[in-house]
Design a protein around this motif. Structure first.
Motif, short mmCIF file in Angstrom:
data_model
loop_
_atom_site.label_atom_id
_atom_site.label_comp_id
_atom_site.label_asym_id
_atom_site.label_seq_id
_atom_site.Cartn_x
_atom_site.Cartn_y
_atom_site.Cartn_z
N GLY A 173 10.22 5.88 9.18
CA GLY A 173 11.33 5.24 8.49
C GLY A 173 11.03 4.00 7.69
N LEU A 174 9.79 3.50 7.71
CA LEU A 174 9.46 2.31 6.93
C LEU A 174 9.02 2.64 5.51
CD1 LEU A 174 7.64 0.02 9.55
CD2 LEU A 174 10.07 0.19 8.98
N LEU A 175 9.27 3.87 5.07
CA LEU A 175 8.90 4.27 3.71
C LEU A 175 9.60 3.40 2.67
CD1 LEU A 175 7.51 6.08 1.67
CD2 LEU A 175 9.34 7.76 1.98
N LYS A 176 10.86 3.10 2.88
CA LYS A 176 11.59 2.26 1.93
C LYS A 176 10.94 0.88 1.83
CE LYS A 176 16.29 0.64 0.87
NZ LYS A 176 16.05 -0.83 0.89
N ARG A 177 10.54 0.33 2.97
CA ARG A 177 9.85 -0.97 2.99
C ARG A 177 8.52 -0.86 2.27
NH1 ARG A 177 10.19 -5.45 7.67
NH2 ARG A 177 12.34 -4.82 7.40
N ALA A 178 7.82 0.25 2.46
CA ALA A 178 6.53 0.45 1.80
C ALA A 178 6.70 0.51 0.28
CB ALA A 178 5.89 1.74 2.30
N LYS A 179 7.74 1.17 -0.18
CA LYS A 179 8.00 1.25 -1.62
C LYS A 179 8.26 -0.14 -2.20
CE LYS A 179 10.82 4.42 -3.18
NZ LYS A 179 10.01 4.98 -4.28
N GLU A 180 8.97 -0.97 -1.46
CA GLU A 180 9.24 -2.34 -1.91
C GLU A 180 7.95 -3.15 -1.97
OE1 GLU A 180 12.32 -4.11 0.43
OE2 GLU A 180 13.65 -2.38 0.24
N ILE A 181 7.07 -2.93 -1.02
CA ILE A 181 5.78 -3.63 -1.00
C ILE A 181 4.94 -3.25 -2.21
CG2 ILE A 181 3.57 -3.73 0.23
CD1 ILE A 181 5.29 -3.42 2.85
N VAL A 182 4.87 -1.97 -2.48
CA VAL A 182 4.08 -1.48 -3.62
C VAL A 182 4.65 -2.01 -4.93
CG1 VAL A 182 3.44 0.58 -4.93
CG2 VAL A 182 3.23 0.57 -2.44
N ALA A 183 5.97 -2.00 -5.06
CA ALA A 183 6.61 -2.50 -6.29
C ALA A 183 6.35 -3.98 -6.48
CB ALA A 183 8.11 -2.23 -6.23
N SER A 184 6.39 -4.75 -5.41
CA SER A 184 6.14 -6.18 -5.49
C SER A 184 4.69 -6.48 -5.88
CB SER A 184 6.48 -6.85 -4.16
OG SER A 184 6.27 -8.24 -4.22
N LEU A 185 3.76 -5.74 -5.31
CA LEU A 185 2.34 -5.95 -5.61
C LEU A 185 2.02 -5.63 -7.07
CD1 LEU A 185 0.72 -4.52 -2.36
CD2 LEU A 185 0.55 -6.87 -3.16
N LYS A 186 2.73 -4.67 -7.64
CA LYS A 186 2.51 -4.31 -9.04
C LYS A 186 2.73 -5.51 -9.96
CE LYS A 186 3.55 0.66 -9.03
NZ LYS A 186 2.26 1.12 -9.58
N LYS A 187 3.66 -6.37 -9.58
CA LYS A 187 3.94 -7.56 -10.39
C LYS A 187 2.74 -8.50 -10.46
CE LYS A 187 8.85 -7.34 -9.17
NZ LYS A 187 9.97 -8.01 -8.47
N ASP A 188 1.86 -8.40 -9.46
CA ASP A 188 0.64 -9.19 -9.43
C ASP A 188 -0.58 -8.37 -9.82
OD1 ASP A 188 1.88 -11.59 -8.54
OD2 ASP A 188 1.97 -10.75 -6.52
N ASN A 189 -0.32 -7.25 -10.50
CA ASN A 189 -1.38 -6.37 -11.01
C ASN A 189 -2.24 -5.77 -9.90
OD1 ASN A 189 -0.73 -6.79 -13.82
ND2 ASN A 189 -1.69 -8.81 -13.65
N ILE A 190 -1.62 -5.55 -8.75
CA ILE A 190 -2.28 -4.83 -7.67
C ILE A 190 -1.58 -3.49 -7.51
CG2 ILE A 190 -2.82 -4.80 -5.21
CD1 ILE A 190 -2.83 -7.84 -5.28
N ASP A 191 -2.29 -2.42 -7.83
CA ASP A 191 -1.69 -1.09 -7.83
C ASP A 191 -2.21 -0.27 -6.65
OD1 ASP A 191 -0.21 -1.54 -10.16
OD2 ASP A 191 -1.92 -1.01 -11.43
#
Length: 302
Positions: free
Chosen positions: A190-208
């Motif tokens: 169930g932490l998939l939603k949290r994981a998606k938020e983490i990935v989206a936030s990291l993208k802002k710092d150019n970490i994909d």
């Protein structure tokens, strides 16, 4: 997720009169429709998980396909001996639904936290384990559980009470959610939603990061191993003890196949939590806040 479980169960009961549902004093506002439509194939056995497992085993030995629904900490811990000897040892066609796993029953404290259930079920030979992340993965887990001729454990969390996938998924393989070149994040449950938020936030710092949802924990799919070989930095995320869960499965894969991947596990620490609160509060208190996870990932990658 719970509604997807019920809808799937009704479909199975409509097409196969050998499907029987057992619950251990649970499911109020959940099973009323099933009880009304299939009164001879629904049993509430009360708070008797250990005896219920033996009852379930007897039904399975009589040719029925049984779905047993109980709270995750009790279905995995209280009746482990019965699950081990009555069901797993005899390789019976029984499906165990561990509801309210993780911090889902946050208001009841440690006795009702289901943080060790995957580790326990992992030790039972030929026990298939699904840890769905949303309603779509739950539906697919139910369909696949019916197809499997043997014991299955399906883990249900309140953190998975949403629909994330917009189209049908292959429940037997890692499900690609996002692609990146800097590392791999594998999330189960169930932490998939949290994981998606983490990935989206990291993208802002150019970490994909490449993100996969991994609902099937046991047996491990060959595709998961192929995916691991592509990345030198791997992260796992789960609402389970850091010992014996999904992260430990990935660690074993890396070691057993001599991979050079560096693994960081995000899970619940090996200690008891002596506080109460919302599920988000408990997750954050356990080191699984989005902020803390992002901080750790940046340290590993930057």
């Amino acid at each position: 997720m719970k509604q997807a479980f019920i809808d799937s169960l009704i479909e199975l009961m409509e097409k196969d009169n050998k499907v029987i549902v057992i619950t251990a004093d649970m499911g109020f506002s959940v099973f009323e429709d099933i009880q009304k439509r299939f009164p001879k194939r629904f049993f509430n056995t009360g708070i008797t998980e250990q005896a219920s497992i033996s009852f379930v085993a007897g039904l399975a030995l009589s040719g029925y396909k049984v779905y047993f629904y109980a709270q995750a900490p009790f279905i995995s811990m209280r009746c482990l001996e019965q699950v081990r000897l009555d069901i797993a040892y005899n390789f019976l066609d029984v499906k165990l639904i561990g509801s309210n796993s993780g911090f889902s029953l946050n208001q009841y404290g440690v006795s009702h936290f289901g943080l060790e259930d995957i580790a326990i079920m992992m030790t039972l030979p030929k026990m298939t384990i699904f840890n769905p992340a949303d309603s779509m993965e739950m539906t697919k887990s139910m369909v696949e559980s019916y197809r499997i001729k043997g014991p299955v454990y399906i883990r249900m969390t309140k953190t998975g009470n949403q629909t994330i996938h917009k189209k049908s998924v292959d429940i037997n393989n890692p499900i690609l959610m996002d692609e990146g070149d800097n590392g791999l994040l594998l999330v189960s449950g169930g932490l998939l939603k949290r994981a998606k938020e983490i990935v989206a936030s990291l993208k802002k710092d150019n970490i994909d990061l490449t993100l996969y949802s991994c609902p099937l924990i046991k047996p491990v799919s060959q595709e998961l191993l192929v995916t691991l070989k592509k990345y030198s930095n791997v992260f796992t995320l789960e609402e389970h003890s850091i010992i014996g869960g999904f992260g430990s499965t990935i660690a074993n894969l890396i070691v057993d196949n001599n991979l050079s991947s560096q693994l960081t596990k995000f899970a619940l620490p090996d200690k008891y939590l002596h506080v109460a609160g919302t599920m988000n509060y408990l997750l954050d208190k356990s080191g699984l806040s989005i902020k803390e996870i992002i901080k750790t990932i940046k340290k590993k990658l930057v």
